[in-house]
Design a protein around this motif. Structure first.
Motif, short mmCIF file in Angstrom:
data_model
loop_
_atom_site.label_atom_id
_atom_site.label_comp_id
_atom_site.label_asym_id
_atom_site.label_seq_id
_atom_site.Cartn_x
_atom_site.Cartn_y
_atom_site.Cartn_z
N ILE A 9 32.18 28.28 41.11
CA ILE A 9 32.10 29.73 41.23
C ILE A 9 31.06 30.03 42.30
O ILE A 9 29.88 29.71 42.14
N LEU A 10 31.52 30.63 43.39
CA LEU A 10 30.67 30.82 44.56
C LEU A 10 30.48 32.30 44.88
O LEU A 10 31.45 33.06 44.93
N GLN A 11 29.22 32.68 45.07
CA GLN A 11 28.94 34.04 45.54
C GLN A 11 29.42 34.16 46.98
O GLN A 11 29.36 33.21 47.76
N SER A 12 29.90 35.34 47.35
CA SER A 12 30.42 35.55 48.69
C SER A 12 30.13 36.97 49.15
O SER A 12 29.94 37.88 48.33
N GLU B 63 37.85 47.24 45.68
CA GLU B 63 37.31 46.72 46.93
C GLU B 63 35.86 46.33 46.71
O GLU B 63 35.10 47.07 46.08
N SER B 64 35.49 45.15 47.21
CA SER B 64 34.11 44.68 47.05
C SER B 64 33.74 43.72 48.17
O SER B 64 34.57 42.94 48.63
N SER B 65 32.46 43.79 48.58
CA SER B 65 31.90 42.81 49.50
C SER B 65 30.91 41.89 48.79
O SER B 65 30.10 41.23 49.44
N SER B 66 30.98 41.86 47.46
CA SER B 66 30.15 40.93 46.69
C SER B 66 30.99 40.28 45.60
O SER B 66 30.62 40.32 44.42
N PRO B 67 32.11 39.66 45.99
CA PRO B 67 32.95 39.01 44.98
C PRO B 67 32.39 37.65 44.58
O PRO B 67 31.51 37.09 45.25
N LEU B 68 32.91 37.15 43.50
CA LEU B 68 32.72 35.76 43.13
C LEU B 68 34.04 35.05 43.36
O LEU B 68 35.09 35.50 42.89
N THR C 234 43.40 22.26 42.32
CA THR C 234 44.86 22.36 42.45
C THR C 234 45.38 23.80 42.35
O THR C 234 46.57 24.03 42.56
N LEU C 235 44.51 24.79 42.06
CA LEU C 235 44.97 26.17 41.93
C LEU C 235 44.43 27.02 43.08
O LEU C 235 43.45 26.66 43.73
N ARG C 236 45.07 28.15 43.32
CA ARG C 236 44.61 29.02 44.40
C ARG C 236 43.31 29.71 44.02
O ARG C 236 42.97 29.85 42.83
N THR C 237 42.58 30.15 45.03
CA THR C 237 41.31 30.83 44.80
C THR C 237 41.54 32.15 44.08
O THR C 237 42.45 32.91 44.40
N ARG C 238 40.70 32.41 43.08
CA ARG C 238 40.72 33.69 42.39
C ARG C 238 39.49 34.49 42.78
O ARG C 238 38.39 33.94 42.90
N TYR C 239 39.68 35.81 42.97
CA TYR C 239 38.60 36.69 43.39
C TYR C 239 38.17 37.55 42.21
O TYR C 239 38.95 38.39 41.72
N TYR C 240 36.96 37.32 41.73
CA TYR C 240 36.41 38.11 40.63
C TYR C 240 35.51 39.19 41.22
O TYR C 240 34.59 38.90 41.99
N LEU C 241 35.80 40.44 40.85
CA LEU C 241 35.13 41.58 41.47
C LEU C 241 34.26 42.30 40.45
O LEU C 241 34.61 42.39 39.27
N PRO C 242 33.12 42.87 40.90
CA PRO C 242 32.27 43.63 39.99
C PRO C 242 33.05 44.81 39.40
O PRO C 242 33.89 45.41 40.09
N PRO D 298 28.89 33.01 35.23
CA PRO D 298 28.71 34.06 36.25
C PRO D 298 29.82 35.10 36.28
O PRO D 298 29.60 36.22 36.76
N ILE D 299 31.03 34.78 35.79
CA ILE D 299 32.14 35.75 35.90
C ILE D 299 32.16 36.74 34.74
O ILE D 299 33.07 37.59 34.67
N ALA D 300 31.21 36.66 33.82
CA ALA D 300 31.20 37.56 32.66
C ALA D 300 31.27 39.01 33.12
O ALA D 300 30.44 39.48 33.91
N GLY D 301 32.27 39.75 32.63
CA GLY D 301 32.41 41.17 32.94
C GLY D 301 33.08 41.48 34.25
O GLY D 301 33.47 42.62 34.50
#
Length: 251
Positions: A139-142, A157-162, A168-176, A228-231
């Motif tokens: 899980i990477l901050q970006s 829309e976010s510029s601070s996703p995780l 083997t799976l595609r990247t998932r974007y977790y947003l605030p 880190p992805i809580a919430g």
């Protein structure tokens, strides 16, 4: 034989062809059933019944005195290599059990994952199925800008996703949660379990009277490794339009 035809087919396949892979795990594995530990072992095996993820098979000798494990009937076509079984603990029992007697699975028992109240690796509860020891989550901050839309309507829309990267799976974007246009989301009763992330809850998306069911998920109390992805919320990449730094992803 009621409710065990799938187990019969699985046993016939495993005896005939062998598992995709099987290997001992050093993890302590326990199964809680009817308020007691039905088994407790450091001799469990990861058994890949198919290529995707393993199940736990535990030795007959690992079942506790509180548990009664018995063979109920031999499985046709296995030449004695597999039996249907029954596990009893107190006043509860399950017939979702296979007992093996083959070279690869000698004296190993499959108790269906969902038939046990709770499985533990060491002292940590696990969900859905065992984790694959050859897969991992990062899980990477970006600061990359992520835009989500559907039918031309912006959803988030976010510029601070995780960025959650799972082998083997595609990247998932977790947003605030503050990045989401909540007027388009309605709560869902759906819950799913993931061995790597925990229990997920969902939202539907409603646009112009049309409902897109379970399009968004989040973890209120994720596992420690995914804390880190809580919430944070995540949209199905495959079902919405996603732009990463203004470059549109393929669904």
């Amino acid at each position: 034989m009621a409710n065990t035809s799938d187990l019969v087919k699985l046993a016939q396949k495993l005896v005939s062809d062998g598992p995709h892979k099987a290997e001992h795990t050093p993890r302590r594995v326990r199964g809680l059933f009817n308020g007691r530990y039905a088994f407790d072992t450091i001799q469990a095996y990861h058994v890949w019944e198919h290529p995707y993820y393993p199940q736990y098979y535990v030795p007959i000798s690992s079942f506790s005195p509180d548990a009664s494990l018995s063979k109920t009937s031999p499985i046709d076509g296995t030449n004695g290599g597999a039996h249907l079984g029954r596990l009893n603990v107190g006043n509860r029992s399950t017939n979702r059990v296979l007992i093996f007697n083959t070279k690869t699975l000698q004296d190993l028992v499959k108790v269906e994952f969902g038939a046990v109240d709770q499985w533990f690796e060491e002292d940590v509860p696990i969900y859905c199925h065992p984790k694959d020891p050859y897969k991992r989550i990062d899980i990477l901050q970006s600061t990359r800008n992520i835009k989500i839309a559907l039918d031309g309507i912006p959803l988030a829309e976010s510029s601070s996703p995780l960025l959650l990267l799972e082998t083997t799976l595609r990247t998932r974007y977790y947003l605030p949660p503050t990045s989401v246009n909540w007027q388009h989301l309605t709560p869902s009763d759906t819950e799913t379990l993931c061995p790597y992330k925990g229990r997920a809850n969902y939202y539907h998306v409603k646009l112009d009277g049309k409902e897109y069911r379970d399009l968004v998920w989040y973890y209120r109390y994720p596992t420690t490794e995914s804390a880190p992805i809580a919430g944070y919320v995540c949209f199905y990449n495959e079902k919405v339009d996603v732009w990463v730094d203004d470059v549109k992803e393929a669904r």
